[in-house]
Structures are given as structure tokens and as C-alpha cells.
Design an enzyme around this catalytic site. Sequence first.
Site, PDB file in Angstrom:
ATOM      1  N   ASP A 298       7.641   0.353   0.969  1.00 23.34           N
ATOM      2  CA  ASP A 298       7.701   0.322  -0.131  1.00 23.34           C
ATOM      3  C   ASP A 298       6.742   0.919  -1.253  1.00 23.34           C
ATOM      4  OD1 ASP A 298       8.889  -3.079  -0.757  1.00 23.34           O
ATOM      5  OD2 ASP A 298       9.144  -1.270  -2.246  1.00 23.34           O
TER       6      ASP A 298
HETATM    7  C1  GLC Z   1      10.709  -1.313  -4.818  1.00 19.75           C
HETATM    8  C2  GLC Z   1      11.635  -2.759  -3.825  1.00 19.75           C
HETATM    9  C3  GLC Z   1      12.372  -1.979  -2.523  1.00 19.75           C
HETATM   10  C4  GLC Z   1      12.911  -0.760  -3.469  1.00 19.75           C
HETATM   11  C5  GLC Z   1      11.565   0.283  -3.827  1.00 19.75           C
HETATM   12  C6  GLC Z   1      12.402   1.341  -4.173  1.00 19.75           C
HETATM   13  O1  GLC Z   1       9.930  -1.569  -5.226  1.00 19.75           O
HETATM   14  O2  GLC Z   1      10.419  -3.681  -2.827  1.00 19.75           O
HETATM   15  O3  GLC Z   1      13.191  -2.563  -2.143  1.00 19.75           O
HETATM   16  O4  GLC Z   1      13.644  -0.529  -1.870  1.00 19.75           O
HETATM   17  O5  GLC Z   1      11.059  -0.107  -4.947  1.00 19.75           O
HETATM   18  O6  GLC Z   1      13.001   1.193  -5.942  1.00 19.75           O
END
Ligand code: GLC
Length: 743
Positions: A298
Site C-alpha cells: 500500500d
Molecule cells: C491508499 C489505499 C489503497 C489504495 C492505494 C493507492 O492509501 O489504502 O486502498 O489502493 O493507496 O491509491
Amino acid sequence: MFLLKNHLIYFIINKDNYFFILEVVGIMYKQFEERAEKIISQMTLKEKVGQLNQITITSFKNDFDSLKSFIREGNVGSIILASSATAGNDPQGHVNMEFYNELQKIAVEESRMKIPMIYGRDVIHGHRTVYPLPLASAAAFNDSLVEKCYHNIAEEAVSDGIRWTFSPMLDLCHDPRWGRMVEGPGEDPYVGARVAEACVKGFQGDDLTAKDSIVACAKHYLGYGASEGGRDYFRTEISDTTLYNTIVPAFRAAVKAGVGTVMSSFNDINGTPVTGSKKYLSDILRDKLKFEGFVVSDWAAVEQLARQGYAEDRADCTKKALEAGLDLDMCDKCYIENLEKLVLDGKVSESTVDLAVKRILCVKLAMGLFDRPYGEKVDYDRAEHLADAKALAAESMVLLKNNGVLPLKKDANIGLVGPFVTERRSLLGTWTLDGSADETPNFLEAMKSKLRGGKLFCRDLSGIFDNSSTINYKSDVVVLALGESYLTTGEAYSVSDISLSKDQLELVDKMHSMGKKTVGVIFSARPMALEGVADKLDAIVYAWHSGSETANAAADILFGDTVPSGKTAVTFPRKTGHIPLYYNITASGRPVDGYYGVNPQNNYVDSVATPMYPFGYGLSYTSFEYSAPKCDTTEIEYNDLLNGKSFTVSVDVANVGDYDGKETVQLYIRDKVASIMRPIRELKGYEKVLIEKGTTKTVSFSVGAESLGFYNENGDYVIEKGEFEIFVGANCLTENKITVRVK
Ligand code: GLC
């Protein structure tokens, strides 16, 4: 065991008291290993590290020359098309495919290795056409419709050059204070597994190289939805048996469906951050679930290992994440800044880097990215997409109460009041990056479009159309348009109170005091506490945040053009103080199982903690009557079960009302005695059927090994002999059961 095109069918190995289902079903990414290894053999260490690096579209601000040089030198394996770390509620620019094709051309034609970059974006529950938030669409219990809609999403995303999405989100959750509950499939592992399969198949189709397929991403692996107190980014305590029986099943199903990528989560489990854990990212995900794609972190989850006190510095974050099994580093530059030196200093083996590169290259090869690296428009039928969006929205909405006031008559005089009369943006829900609020019909427009001779007397809290006295004297019925903003849901948007806002509660009281028949239409993404509200309303339609066609679908239901069929995939607690409240609980040693109405007064002295609306609950405009379950056996040999034998449970469901309607028939089991306590109910089957008024339909379920066992703390699937109660009914509280013994 035999191989279908890109799929390996699973089989069962019977070993003593245990048996193992070796499920290696899904797109076989490993078949590309030889080609990947050949590419890797020609790469420098620097280029290998570059493949593990994902940047954002704003990494170089507007210095595009530096960005192009960086790509040309082979430093970028992927670009996330997001301009901030919380893209779910931050405004995001639309995708400029021509610009990204220009950057891809540099990677493919000017870099030394000519490896294409993979572009990913949070195309979570829609692109230009927006579908219900996943918590809503789980209430449709209509896998084929969800799959169709997610294929529609893929078509629209591909048309903007997006070949990879960070969806489906599969975090089960028992705490509606958590803003991200709305992004997931609710509280039940079986629903989570069915939703996972439908979404992955919808996005990926049967052929990842097809022009209307995009690679899916099962996220957030693992346990993020168990954040204590519903506080986002918080810690979790999850036992291994809970992990394997509740949290893992949806991911297991996603892997079985062939998901190409998994996203590691921010959270720790019992003090071990998932993003740095070999147990979760390798031992479970790869060795037990047989995942073959690649793991992306993440956003900045690698560098945060230091903040979590799990790593010394960014170099240590890099080492711990890579060796745990984290392949692609999202946006925090830990890998690109530290990994080459770690290898040269002998602190990380190059073979570990090679393994991560191979996984990424196998997915890129499996999706045909080398053969088709550039985004290109595909033709799709936008009208069809909107029709599907409306159908899914309508099937997701839940009729929670109706004392006969619904459906409304089209020649009635209707008072329409509340903050969601003219609201547009919130109807789309959080994590809507490319849907347009301006293109989204509001509830006023939708209601007007349905009238035939009737009148609307409207007052929304943002603009005065009529004063409440007009509403009082001229309207036959009052419809309250209530709900919550999309900005109280999604990432970093949890709440400490799931009640309706104070002004809305006052509005309910005011309309109730007028003594008018009052219908509540609630446009909220999470279940809200309706104690003190539900009893003042004559009917309640829970419309959720259901995407582009929310308003039209809700109006169709109010006027009976659609017969409601949604059943909630999450429990509605009466009040915030009752959280967590979920159905698949084990029995108490004392005679107190409040959820099931067994001495609930003994749970709290100040309130009764039975659900306001239980899991699997939803009404229709018609009525269904269930026969007692019938089973083709009352007992089954243990070994027969292990060898694949099953038994059939069926019920006759009669539509005894005045409307044709769809009913989601649910099958639950209860393993009465086991080596670990089993839940009072576990959903193990559902089927949504259309039953015409005055007719009866027989619904049958095959019950076998996969429905009767559980995972022990080692993650082994176990079946034990003994008595099983099999329930078949309209929601989790059904007592309509039959008993089968495994002997
Ligand atoms: C965010 C979210 C995740 C998302 C990623 C890209 O922090 O936790 O669900 O897909 O970053 O935006």
C-alpha cells in the site's frame, strides 16, 4: 488434477484426520517463468531494482524531462495514476492516455531493456459509470450481475489506458465506525469469497490478454478491517483461527479466481506489520494460498515499517519488506534508493531481487503487456453500463421496514424533504475518481420523473421550495431524503458515532409529529444506528451510496417499478455503543446470546443489544414462505465426505404476496461440537431466485466437505465428525433447520 487453459483444477488429498484441498485454480502466472528468467538474465542490478519501483504521476512535479530520463534509465516498473496518498476522497485529475502512451514509448523503445510499465489506478467500483460501493453491491447477492458490472468497469478503464486496478477490496469488518467498511464485502467470509470471485472474474475475464481485461488486485492483505475501534490505520489483534476462518477466505477465493496482484496492508497483526512479514506475505499467501502473482505495497507501507518500530531506517525497511515477499514498492522510493546498495554490500541476495522481478514480469507477460503496451480505446455501450448500474443499485438497496405505505402511487401528492433531495456527489460514494457528480441524477429529478398526475412539495435543507406547512397540508405522504456525506467514509474518514446527524434527527421528529405517513430513504454508505429513528418512520429504504443511478433506482423502488430484493451483508446495530455486533459469533457459556435474542438484557443494563437489522435481512413488496428443509440423508460417512461426496438440502419457497419478487435464499450451518468453538450460524450458501406471485420454487444446495469444515490454527482445513444443523431461510436468524450427522 488436470490443466484447463491457464487453469489448474484443484483436488483433495486425504491424509489421516486431516485433508488438504490443494486449490491451485486460476491463471497460472508461473507458466511465464522461463520467458521472465531470460529477460532477467540480461538485466543489470539497477534495472532489476527499477522494476520493483512504482512512482506516482506527480513524482517529478512538472519536470517531465527528468521524469522521462528516469524512465529511460529503467528506473520505473509501474506508475500509479493517482496524485495523492488518499485518492479516495481527494480530487484526482482524469487520465490522459496520450500522455501515458508517450511515457510508455520511452520505456518500450528507448530504455535498454524495453520492459513496459504497468499503469494502475483505483478503479474501485466504477470508472466513468459508477456502480454501488462494494458494501452495497454485496447486498444484491447477485454474483453474475456484479461480475457483469465489473467487466463494464474494465472496459471503461482500458479505454483510458488503465490495465491494472487496486480492487477488489476484501477487508471484512465488524465495525461500521471504520470509514473503509464501505469499500468491502461486509462481515461474512462466505460473502467475501463469492464477491472476490465475481469481481476478479469481472475485471480479468478468462483471458488477461483480452482488450477488455484489466489485472485485479486483492486488497488490503491482511486484516486491515479489524482495526481496533474502527480507527483507520490502527492496530489489530487477530488470532490465527480467526485469521484463517474469517479474514483469509476472501483472499483465498481471489487467488483461486486467478487474481494477478495482492496489495499488502498498512496494519500490523498482533505486533507484526503485514508488509514486513514473511508469515503473511510468503508462508500464508504463497505456500498456503498458492498465490503466483506479485505483491504491491500500500502507499508508502514499506517506509512506514520504521515508524511502526519494526525497522531501523529506510534501508532496513527495504530489506525486511523484500525478504518478506513484498515485490513492488508503492511510491515511497525505499527500494529504488536502497536496494542496489543492500545487494552490493551483501545484505540482501540478488536472487531475492530476481524473484520479485520475476513475479512482476510474469504478470506483465500474462496480461500481454509486452505485445500490447499502449493504451487504446475499446468500444463499449455506455447506455448498457448505466442500465447495469441501475440494475445493481436497485438490487443492492434494502427495504428495512414497510408498514404498507410503499409502493407510492404516481398520482399522489408527496412531500420531499431533507439534505439528500438535491445531493449528487455523495450518491457516487467514496473512491470515485472518474465519475462525474454533474452527470449524476439527484433524487428530486428522479422522483419528478416518476410522477403521473401527482405533485412534489419539496424542501431540501440547502434550498427552500416550500415551507413545511405546505408540505403538511397538501402532501399525502412525506419522503425524507436522509444520509451521510461520502466524506464521512473511505480512507482516513472514520467516525466515532454512526447516528444520523442532529439536524436529520430533528427533521425525522418534526415530520413524525405532523402525523403524516413518512418514508425514510437513507443514502448512507455504512449501516447507521437507527434506534429512535426507525420507529418514527413508516417505511425505510436503505439506498446506500449506489453510484451513478442511485436516485433513479431508489425512485423505481419507491413507486414499485422495482420490487426491492436487497439483503444487508452487514449487521445494523441499534446504536454505536453496541459495536462490534455481527452474526457469526460463537455461543456464550452463560445463557446469553444477545444477537439471537437469548437474554439480550444481560448484555447491557442500559440497552438491548439485539441487531436493529440482522445479517442477510431485507424485505420485499411481496411475501415468501419457506417449507421445512428437506435433505436426501440424515447422516454421511466421514470418509465419503473427504472423498468428495455431498448431500443435498432443499426448500420450497412460496411467493404468497401480490408482486413477483426476488428472494435470496440463504443456507447456514452450525457445527454443534468441535475442537474449537464454531459459530452459532455460518453462511455456506445463497441463491437469489425470481419467484412469480402465487408460485413456488424449490431451491437446493449441495453441502460437502468445503461447507462443513474449518481451519485450525495452523491453517489446515479440518472436518470433524458430529452433528451439524443446517438452516435455510431469509436471514441469519432463521430457525428453519434440519440436522445431519457426520459419522
Ligand atoms: C491508499 C489505499 C489503497 C489504495 C492505494 C493507492 O492509501 O489504502 O486502498 O489502493 O493507496 O491509491
